[in-house]
Design a protein around this motif. Structure first.
Motif, PDB file in Angstrom:
ATOM      1  N   LEU A  41      44.736  64.877  24.800  1.00 56.55           N
ATOM      2  CA  LEU A  41      45.829  64.157  25.473  1.00 56.55           C
ATOM      3  C   LEU A  41      45.316  63.173  26.522  1.00 56.55           C
ATOM      4  O   LEU A  41      46.083  62.384  27.066  1.00 56.55           O
ATOM      5  CB  LEU A  41      46.778  65.143  26.160  1.00 56.55           C
ATOM      6  CG  LEU A  41      47.553  66.108  25.275  1.00 56.55           C
ATOM      7  CD1 LEU A  41      48.380  67.061  26.129  1.00 56.55           C
ATOM      8  CD2 LEU A  41      48.427  65.349  24.300  1.00 56.55           C
ATOM      9  N   GLY A  42      44.013  63.254  26.791  1.00 60.62           N
ATOM     10  CA  GLY A  42      43.431  62.516  27.908  1.00 60.62           C
ATOM     11  C   GLY A  42      43.705  61.036  27.947  1.00 60.62           C
ATOM     12  O   GLY A  42      44.151  60.523  28.970  1.00 60.62           O
ATOM     13  N   GLY A  43      43.459  60.319  26.859  1.00 59.07           N
ATOM     14  CA  GLY A  43      43.628  58.872  26.892  1.00 59.07           C
ATOM     15  C   GLY A  43      45.039  58.447  27.253  1.00 59.07           C
ATOM     16  O   GLY A  43      45.245  57.647  28.167  1.00 59.07           O
ATOM     17  N   THR A  44      46.012  58.995  26.556  1.00 56.88           N
ATOM     18  CA  THR A  44      47.406  58.625  26.816  1.00 56.88           C
ATOM     19  C   THR A  44      47.861  59.124  28.178  1.00 56.88           C
ATOM     20  O   THR A  44      48.477  58.383  28.943  1.00 56.88           O
ATOM     21  CB  THR A  44      48.330  59.187  25.715  1.00 56.88           C
ATOM     22  OG1 THR A  44      47.888  58.683  24.449  1.00 56.88           O
ATOM     23  CG2 THR A  44      49.775  58.801  25.949  1.00 56.88           C
ATOM     24  N   ALA A  45      47.540  60.371  28.505  1.00 61.74           N
ATOM     25  CA  ALA A  45      47.967  60.936  29.785  1.00 61.74           C
ATOM     26  C   ALA A  45      47.341  60.180  30.954  1.00 61.74           C
ATOM     27  O   ALA A  45      48.009  59.910  31.952  1.00 61.74           O
ATOM     28  CB  ALA A  45      47.608  62.421  29.857  1.00 61.74           C
TER      29      ALA A  45
END
Length: 132
Positions: A39-43
């Motif tokens: 989820l890192g990139g979007t979050a």
């Protein structure tokens, strides 16, 4: 619901442009620690936009809260401005003004509400990944 998967963190941020990078780095660590690195990139992009919006439009500090339930990840930013956020169309060639449009496009849900007399007033802007 497995309560071992539910968690919440909060980070108080000064009114400083460096706070955006600090918030992104902290969020990255949280997600990796809980096995949610995918989820890192979007979050991180969503958190960056919310924290940047707070820095640009509010005169004081802000607070990033990250909450995970079995169904969703919620990012919320409190700031000292009582003005509601606006999704606008930036002028051609403008460097800014696209942040909330990005949030509206990438998040499954987002919104805001005034904070009243608590925490010196201000507002809370939130978004979720996952959920209904």
């Amino acid at each position: 619901m497995n309560h071992g998967d539910d968690w919440e963190y909060g980070i108080n941020l000064p009114h400083n442009p460096l706070a955006v990078g600090v918030a992104r780095g902290a969020l990255r660590l949280m997600l990796r620690a809980h096995g949610l690195g995918e989820l890192g990139g979007t979050a991180e992009l969503l958190a960056s936009e919310l924290v940047t919006n707070a820095y640009v439009h509010a005169p004081g500090p802000s607070c990033l809260r990250v909450k995970r339930s079995e169904k969703w990840l919620r990012l919320s930013v409190w700031d000292t401005s009582g003005e509601p956020p606006r999704v606008g169309a930036p002028a051609a060639g403008a460097e800014g003004g696209r942040g909330l449009g990005i949030v509206a496009e990438l998040a499954d849900q987002w919104g805001h509400y005034p904070m009243g007399v608590s925490r010196a007033g201000g507002k809370l802007v939130w978004c979720e990944l996952g959920g209904p």
